[in-house]
Write a protein that holds these residues in place. Structure first.
Motif, mmCIF file in Angstrom:
data_model
loop_
_atom_site.group_PDB
_atom_site.id
_atom_site.type_symbol
_atom_site.label_atom_id
_atom_site.label_comp_id
_atom_site.label_asym_id
_atom_site.label_seq_id
_atom_site.Cartn_x
_atom_site.Cartn_y
_atom_site.Cartn_z
ATOM 1 N N UNK A 497 -37.097 -47.588 74.747
ATOM 2 C CA UNK A 497 -36.574 -46.549 73.847
ATOM 3 C C UNK A 497 -35.394 -45.841 74.469
ATOM 4 N N UNK A 498 -34.560 -45.263 73.619
ATOM 5 C CA UNK A 498 -33.423 -44.505 74.115
ATOM 6 C C UNK A 498 -33.859 -43.169 74.686
ATOM 7 N N UNK A 499 -32.902 -42.434 75.250
ATOM 8 C CA UNK A 499 -33.218 -41.113 75.783
ATOM 9 C C UNK A 499 -33.583 -40.169 74.644
ATOM 10 N N UNK A 500 -34.430 -39.189 74.899
ATOM 11 C CA UNK A 500 -34.868 -38.312 73.814
ATOM 12 C C UNK A 500 -33.811 -37.288 73.412
ATOM 13 N N UNK A 501 -33.831 -36.934 72.140
ATOM 14 C CA UNK A 501 -33.162 -35.731 71.657
ATOM 15 C C UNK A 501 -34.172 -34.606 71.520
ATOM 16 N N UNK A 502 -35.439 -34.969 71.272
ATOM 17 C CA UNK A 502 -36.506 -33.964 71.164
ATOM 18 C C UNK A 502 -37.861 -34.627 71.340
ATOM 19 N N UNK A 503 -38.815 -33.865 71.865
ATOM 20 C CA UNK A 503 -40.211 -34.277 72.002
ATOM 21 C C UNK A 503 -41.073 -33.125 71.523
ATOM 22 N N UNK A 504 -42.074 -33.411 70.696
ATOM 23 C CA UNK A 504 -42.947 -32.335 70.231
ATOM 24 C C UNK A 504 -44.303 -32.401 70.909
ATOM 25 N N UNK A 505 -44.966 -31.261 70.961
ATOM 26 C CA UNK A 505 -46.387 -31.247 71.261
ATOM 27 C C UNK A 505 -47.152 -31.787 70.064
ATOM 28 N N UNK A 506 -48.429 -32.167 70.243
ATOM 29 C CA UNK A 506 -49.155 -32.833 69.164
ATOM 30 C C UNK A 506 -49.675 -31.885 68.093
ATOM 31 N N UNK A 507 -49.942 -32.471 66.942
ATOM 32 C CA UNK A 507 -50.797 -31.865 65.915
ATOM 33 C C UNK A 507 -52.092 -32.646 65.942
ATOM 34 N N UNK A 508 -53.225 -31.963 66.058
ATOM 35 C CA UNK A 508 -54.521 -32.636 66.080
ATOM 36 C C UNK A 508 -55.050 -32.750 64.662
ATOM 37 N N UNK A 509 -55.659 -33.887 64.377
ATOM 38 C CA UNK A 509 -56.151 -34.180 63.039
ATOM 39 C C UNK A 509 -57.663 -34.291 63.039
#
Length: 512
Positions: A497-509
């Motif tokens: 994968x390319x370098x990130x522009x953004x990473x989020x924390x998770x949403x739990x389901x």
């Protein structure tokens, strides 16, 4: 043991045993108080062998009537074979209150960033704490970071200036709340270095760069010293909250003490095998701060994190420009998320925290061309205050962005109006259809990868060149226990994968 050569009166070397072994060398003594304005100088020389203890202490007997203490040191740097570490020697000082772990006598540390320093009541070299130079036995602390096969020969020169001590400076700290700022997404850089450790920028210079980068908050995080805490008040304002902390730089990894009480010092003189980290992690939390392991998979000597993550409140998975180290840190963090949901720890853990550890990112900027705010942690907080920002980070209501140009809205919803955002739980039954939605701005040609406990389950087409777009994906809690998002730049070739522009924390389901 150490070979010692010194001018002045010395003691025999004494080996201190215990969890954090150290060596106390022959010391330096001065005559009784001299006349006002007069100076006395002593020099001590020695050689440390390969395998020396992590910390070596040189006692200095300071008489009454001293206005200023000044220390200068040098050491040799012989040639070494390829692949062998050469000499590197850190330095600091403890006053007459002693060198016991916890740092009651701590008066400053500059690591290898400076060759000399001074302290007096009204001023001190950056990295060191102003205050009176009281009578008693002080200790110069040496940290042989690496020692060449030939050994490490050093020379220390101590100069005392006699006279009236002067007026002790009363520290002034930045406010803990920015006025007029309500619930919003706030951007911050929590890992920065000024000239109070091994950085080259002043606090004022960092604050100016933070404002230019669109940041709302920053955190003071100097290596093994809190001397900068009293130098941020003039830089803060309602447009920039300044949190106070420290980068606790041990020989087995670095940890950011984030948002501690003003004047809090956290000791760093231990290794993982000494079983002391828990004590100092509690010190951070007792001072109102968060424990954040920094660049856990960095390859520099002493940087790789070896204390485990049982005490962590968050973990730095993105440190400065993206590198393979960060890719490993991200994968390791994702593995911890998987373990938390499969172990039934999606809620609270036994000590009152979460069963999962949020991710964050910071620049670790030291000097040009390091970019303040690349990356930055974007936090949903009730207000721009120390309490609210730390609460948002602790809860995982945050994502990491490469700059202020990138923004993300990431949600999950059920069929009956249920709704959850980043760091939250969507409490629906296992087979309930769930819609995951990501809105992005400032990420041209980036792809969106949705990652779950089962791996990457959805990869979008590239976003338009405008950088704005919406991605939706449907799943169930039975299929995905959590979902988090990665915005990745285009890669030149290959499966990586390319370098990130953004990473989020998770949403739990799903329901707990």
């Amino acid at each position: 043991m150490c070979e010692e050569h010194q001018s002045g009166i010395g003691r025999r070397a004494v080996l201190l045993t215990g969890a954090a072994a150290a060596l106390t060398l022959g010391g330096v003594s001065f005559a009784s108080a001299a006349g006002r304005g007069e100076q006395e100088t002593r020099t001590v020389r020695g050689t440390l062998p390969p395998g020396a203890p992590d910390f070596v202490y040189v006692p200095v007997d300071v008489p009454d009537g001293v206005r200023e203490i000044r220390v200068a040191y040098t050491y040799d740097r012989p040639s070494v074979p390829a692949g062998t570490a050469g000499n590197a020697l850190d330095v600091g000082i403890f006053d007459e209150r002693g060198t016991e772990p916890g740092g009651e006598g701590f008066r400053g540390w500059s690591g290898g960033a400076r060759t000399e320093f001074f302290l007096r009541a009204d001023d001190a070299t950056p990295g060191y704490l102003p205050g009176p130079v009281r009578e008693g036995t002080w200790h110069i602390a040496l940290g042989p970071y690496t020692v060449a096969p030939q050994g490490l020969s050093y020379e220390i020169t101590v100069t005392l200036t006699y006279g009236e001590p002067g007026e002790t400076v009363r520290p002034v700290y930045p406010p803990e709340r920015a006025k007029g700022r309500g619930r919003a997404w706030y951007r911050g850089d929590c890992h920065l270095h000024s000239w109070h450790s091994d950085g080259r920028r002043t606090p004022a210079g960092i604050a100016a760069l933070a404002r230019a980068a669109g940041l709302d908050f920053i955190n003071s995080s100097e290596h093994n010293t809190h001397s900068a805490h009293a130098h941020w008040a003039d830089t803060a304002g309602d447009d920039l909250l300044v949190l106070l902390g420290e980068e606790v730089t041990t020989r087995n990894g670095h940890v950011v003490a984030l948002g501690t009480d003003p004047g809090t010092f956290v000791d760093w003189r231990y290794r993982a095998r000494d079983d002391r980290f828990g004590r100092f992690a509690r010190r951070v939390r007792d001072a109102g701060g968060l424990v954040v392991p920094a660049h856990p998979h960095a390859t520099c000597i002493g940087c790789n994190w070896k204390f485990g993550f049982g005490e962590a409140d968050a973990v730095e998975v993105w440190n400065g420009p993206w590198t393979p180290d960060d890719e490993v840190a991200l994968a390791d963090w994702d593995g911890m998320l998987v373990a938390s949901v499969r172990g039934g720890q999606g809620g609270r853990d036994g000590r009152g925290g979460r069963g999962w550890i949020p991710a964050m990112g910071s620049s670790d900027a030291h000097r040009d061309p390091d970019v303040v705010g690349h990356p930055q942690t974007v936090v949903l907080a009730d207000e721009l205050s120390r309490r609210a920002v730390l609460e948002g980070i602790r809860a995982g209501r945050s994502y990491v962005a490469e700059s202020a140009r990138v923004s993300v809205a990431f949600t999950a919803s059920g069929g009956r109006g249920e709704h959850a955002g980043v760091g939250e739980r969507l409490g629906v039954d296992r087979d309930t259809p769930v819609t995951v939605r990501l809105e992005a701005r400032g990420a041209p040609r980036c792809t969106v990868r949705l990652v779950t406990d089962q791996g990457v389950l959805h990869t979008s087409a590239p976003l338009p060149v405008s950088g704005s777009g919406v991605v939706e994906w449907r799943t169930t809690p039975a299929y995905a226990a959590y979902v988090r998002a990665e915005l990745r730049h285009e890669t030149a070739a290959g499966p990586l994968p390319g370098t990130p522009a953004a990473l989020t924390n998770p949403i739990f389901l799903g329901r707990r």
